[in-house]
Design an enzyme around this catalytic site. Structure first.
Site, PDB file in Angstrom:
ATOM      1  N   MET A 111       0.843  -1.203   0.000  1.00  0.00           N
ATOM      2  CA  MET A 111       0.000   0.000   0.000  1.00  0.00           C
ATOM      3  C   MET A 111       0.881   1.257   0.000  1.00  0.00           C
ATOM      4  O   MET A 111       0.422   2.349   0.335  1.00  0.00           O
ATOM      5  CB  MET A 111      -0.945   0.000   1.200  1.00  0.00           C
TER       6      MET A 111
ATOM      7  N   HIS B 270       9.370  -3.579   3.254  1.00  0.00           N
ATOM      8  CA  HIS B 270       8.901  -3.763   1.876  1.00  0.00           C
ATOM      9  C   HIS B 270      10.073  -3.997   0.930  1.00  0.00           C
ATOM     10  O   HIS B 270      10.007  -4.853   0.041  1.00  0.00           O
ATOM     11  CB  HIS B 270       8.164  -2.503   1.394  1.00  0.00           C
TER      12      HIS B 270
HETATM   13  O1  PAF Z   1      -0.132  -5.680   3.709  1.00  0.00           O
HETATM   14  C1  PAF Z   1      -0.542  -4.783   2.941  1.00  0.00           C
HETATM   15  O2  PAF Z   1       0.138  -3.796   2.679  1.00  0.00           O
HETATM   16  C2  PAF Z   1      -1.921  -4.914   2.321  1.00  0.00           C
HETATM   17  O3  PAF Z   1      -2.823  -5.503   3.205  1.00  0.00           O
HETATM   18  C3  PAF Z   1      -1.910  -5.650   0.969  1.00  0.00           C
HETATM   19  C4  PAF Z   1      -1.462  -7.090   1.116  1.00  0.00           C
HETATM   20  C5  PAF Z   1      -0.989  -4.934  -0.007  1.00  0.00           C
HETATM   21  C6  PAF Z   1      -3.331  -5.658   0.371  1.00  0.00           C
HETATM   22  O4  PAF Z   1      -3.806  -4.366   0.188  1.00  0.00           O
END
Ligand code: PAF
Length: 284
Positions: A30, A37
């Site tokens: 997100m 990430h």
């Molecule tokens: O973990 C996240 O950032 C969100 O829940 C995801 C998996 C991208 C789904 O919107």
């Protein structure tokens, strides 16, 4: 790194890679990317020659009183981080691209049982929103593998179950939580913490560590859960839950279960923090 917002652009690039026989790894996010990430992107890069990251703040997974509008959006910083981590393509769709018929009438995906406990009990409908968007992203990107952080352990299990139950041709891979030096799990929502709260926040990891040690030493589950919740309250957090579960399916553990996970969620200022630790209980 290519950046596309529309489905045709994404599909065209994916088709080219597939025609060349290249496997594709996908990292759904997100945005407001942090080292957790970027670790997923680097791991995807190690496992597949092509990496697609997605950034979409998914309205379907936010409750009516939650932080959808305030959720941090840092597109330039995210793009620079992704490119440096080896991402080939960023898919950043708009809400209209993801939900062209509107959110109310969108077909939904539900993984029953495991979606209704723990975070699902406190955030009704949240995991339907997550499963729906991830299913849709999988259909759009058509990855061979998809990587998710173990910090969101319940989410990871739900996505794995969805992929298995719906026979999706994608391998769902969990990647260990990336932590700050003081143990706090990295999360976009840590940005909501004031500097005082940031000092209190590692109490969550400390409480989980104490639970993990106590379980490994053979102490009863109910006792360690209660003590951990009390420790969080003493540290100034408002515990939502501290719960010891079977690691495989988040069921209530029996005395025979050895592979456990302790999960916790707690409120601190504007943030709702979550974290978990895996525990192997000794035999006997
Ligand atoms: O973990 C996240 O950032 C969100 O829940 C995801 C998996 C991208 C789904 O919107």
């Amino acid at each position: 790194m290519h950046i596309v917002e529309d489905l045709n652009g994404l599909r065209g690039q994916v088709r080219t890679w597939r025609a060349a026989g290249e496997r594709i790894g996908c990292v759904p996010t997100m945005g407001n990317l942090h080292e957790g990430h970027l670790t997923l992107v680097r791991e995807a890069r190690r496992l597949a020659p092509r990496v697609v990251a997605t950034i979409f703040v998914n309205p379907l997974q936010f409750g009516p009183t939650e932080d959808l509008a305030a959720y941090p959006r840092t597109p330039e910083q995210d793009q620079a981080g992704l490119a440096a981590a080896g991402c080939d393509l960023l898919f950043a769709p708009t809400v209209a691209t993801m939900y062209p018929g509107g959110q109310q009438t969108q077909t939904r995906v539900e993984v029953p049982g495991v979606s209704d406990i723990l975070c699902g009990a406190s955030r009704p409908g949240h995991f339907i929103g997550v499963a729906t968007v991830v299913c849709k992203l999988f259909n759009m990107v058509q990855p061979d593998l998809a990587l998710f952080g173990e910090k969101d352990f319940q989410q990871l299990l739900i996505i794995r179950r969805m992929a298995a139950d719906l026979a999706m041709p994608v391998e769902v891979i969990g990647v260990p939580t990336v932590r700050e030096p003081d143990g706090l799990a990295m999360s976009s929502r840590n940005g909501y913490l004031t500097s005082g709260e940031r000092g209190q926040a590692p109490a969550l990891y400390r409480a989980l560590s104490v639970v993990a040690q106590a379980l490994a030493a053979g102490l009863p589950v109910a006792q360690v859960e209660t003590e951990a919740a009390a420790a969080l309250a003493v540290a100034g957090l408002r515990p939502d839950y501290v719960s010891v579960r079977r690691a495989a399916d988040l069921g209530e553990p029996t005395a025979a279960d050895r592979e456990l996970v302790v999960l916790a969620a707690a409120y601190l200022g504007r943030a709702r923090l979550i974290d978990n630790l895996r525990v192997s209980r000794p035999v006997g």
